[in-house]
Enzyme design. Structure first.
Site, PDB file in Angstrom:
ATOM      1  N   LYS A   1       0.840  -1.206   0.000  1.00  0.00           N
ATOM      2  CA  LYS A   1       0.000   0.000   0.000  1.00  0.00           C
ATOM      3  C   LYS A   1       0.872   1.252   0.000  1.00  0.00           C
ATOM      4  CE  LYS A   1      -3.858  -2.416   2.126  1.00  0.00           C
ATOM      5  NZ  LYS A   1      -4.532  -2.900   3.318  1.00  0.00           N
TER       6      LYS A   1
ATOM      7  N   GLN B   1      -4.833  -1.136   9.401  1.00  0.00           N
ATOM      8  CA  GLN B   1      -4.791  -2.513   8.887  1.00  0.00           C
ATOM      9  C   GLN B   1      -5.485  -3.473   9.853  1.00  0.00           C
ATOM     10  OE1 GLN B   1      -3.715  -3.364   5.887  1.00  0.00           O
ATOM     11  NE2 GLN B   1      -4.009  -5.550   6.171  1.00  0.00           N
TER      12      GLN B   1
ATOM     13  N   ASP C   1     -11.118   2.955   3.787  1.00  0.00           N
ATOM     14  CA  ASP C   1     -11.581   1.564   3.753  1.00  0.00           C
ATOM     15  C   ASP C   1     -13.109   1.496   3.702  1.00  0.00           C
ATOM     16  OD1 ASP C   1      -9.758  -0.545   3.722  1.00  0.00           O
ATOM     17  OD2 ASP C   1      -9.161  -0.188   5.798  1.00  0.00           O
TER      18      ASP C   1
END
Ligand code: GUN
Length: 287
Positions: A53, A97, A120
């Site tokens: 990422k 994460q 997200d």
């Protein structure tokens, strides 16, 4: 029938080019898009994801912050970090994460994120907006799947779709997105009865199990001409594979995504796209 390949490389490259252009335009207008990632602990898979990422972001001109915290990091310390990233005007996107270590209340952390920085699409605000068909920042994997279907002009309206996954990151948001496009959706999981029957009836199968010993999709399990979207990843003899036995499924499906080279690339590029969206939202809100 031999399936046509849904090529994540082609589609993600196309989106990446558009994201790169959007980043350049934002910079010309005085906004430097910035993504902050937060990793708690040193789980090898999560560490690899964060590394990609970070490098993907740099590749398209997005600057990054890389927060790596000890596995013992405490709930209130993590909340404080989230609050400070929320306040930081130079940070447009924040990705925490998952999964988080067990001492951390995942929901509380996600709910604390500024929804306009939630790249997200997991905050209660963004999942509620998605449910209402008005999502702006949506989870990356299901958005990437919708982009693949759109690129190959696969219209899911009226299709019977079966999703083998019920997570907040994949199954649940994807069900809403497919429903929005007028598919009829069944979400399956470990307690589902007659999974085999449901799969055989499906026009579209999306599988995201990630454990080939527990679940392997093969040609006998799908309908002739079904579309197969493979989100799962496992390692067999150190080789990355999906949930589907690709060579088998390919003989019966009409379309199939490979692993690697399918959905995974889309998840990565959708994070970049969401970061640009978040930077554009911040720019609009500061006017
Ligand atoms: N863990 C596995 N996939 C994801 C993802 O898309 N986002 C986050 N935050 N964590 C993950």
């Amino acid at each position: 029938m031999v399936a046509r390949i849904i090529d994540g490389k082609v589609v993600s490259t196309d989106i990446k080019a558009r994201v790169t252009k959007a980043v350049r335009e934002l910079k010309e207008n005085g906004v430097q898009p910035c993504l902050a990632t937060v990793l708690v602990g040193d789980d090898p898979a999560s560490t690899t994801y964060i590394r990609s990422k970070q490098s993907d972001a740099k590749e398209v001109g997005i600057t990054t912050r890389d927060h790596r915290l000890a596995a013992e990091f405490k709930q209130d310390e993590l909340l404080e970090l989230v609050h400070s990233l929320n306040r930081d005007h130079e940070v447009h996107g924040v990705l925490v994460q998952l999964p988080l270590p067990k001492q951390i209340d995942e929901f509380e952390i996600i709910a604390a994120l500024n929804p306009f920085k939630d790249v997200d699409g997991l905050t209660p605000y963004n999942s509620g907006m998605l449910q209402s068909g008005m999502g702006l920042l949506k989870p990356c994997t299901p958005s990437g799947i919708m982009e693949l279907l759109h690129y190959y002009r696969i219209d899911v309206a009226g299709m019977d779709a079966v999703i083998v996954n019920r997570s907040n990151l994949v199954g649940k948001p994807l069900a809403l997105m497919l429903l929005e496009q007028n598919a009829t959706v069944i979400i399956c999981h470990s307690k589902t009865k007659n999974l085999g029957e449901k799969l055989l009836n499906a026009d579209l199968v999306v599988t995201a199990v990630g454990n080939r010993e527990r679940f392997t999709l093969n040609a006998e399990m799908i309908k002739e001409g079904a579309i197969v979207i493979d989100v799962g990843t496992s390692r067999i003899n150190n080789k990355l594979v999906g949930d589907a036995d690709f060579e088998s499924v390919k003989q019966k499906a009409s379309w199939v995504t490979p692993v690697p080279g399918g959905v995974g690339l889309m998840t990565r590029v959708m994070l970049l796209k969401n970061t640009v969206t978040a930077a554009s939202i911040a720019k609009e809100m500061s006017r």
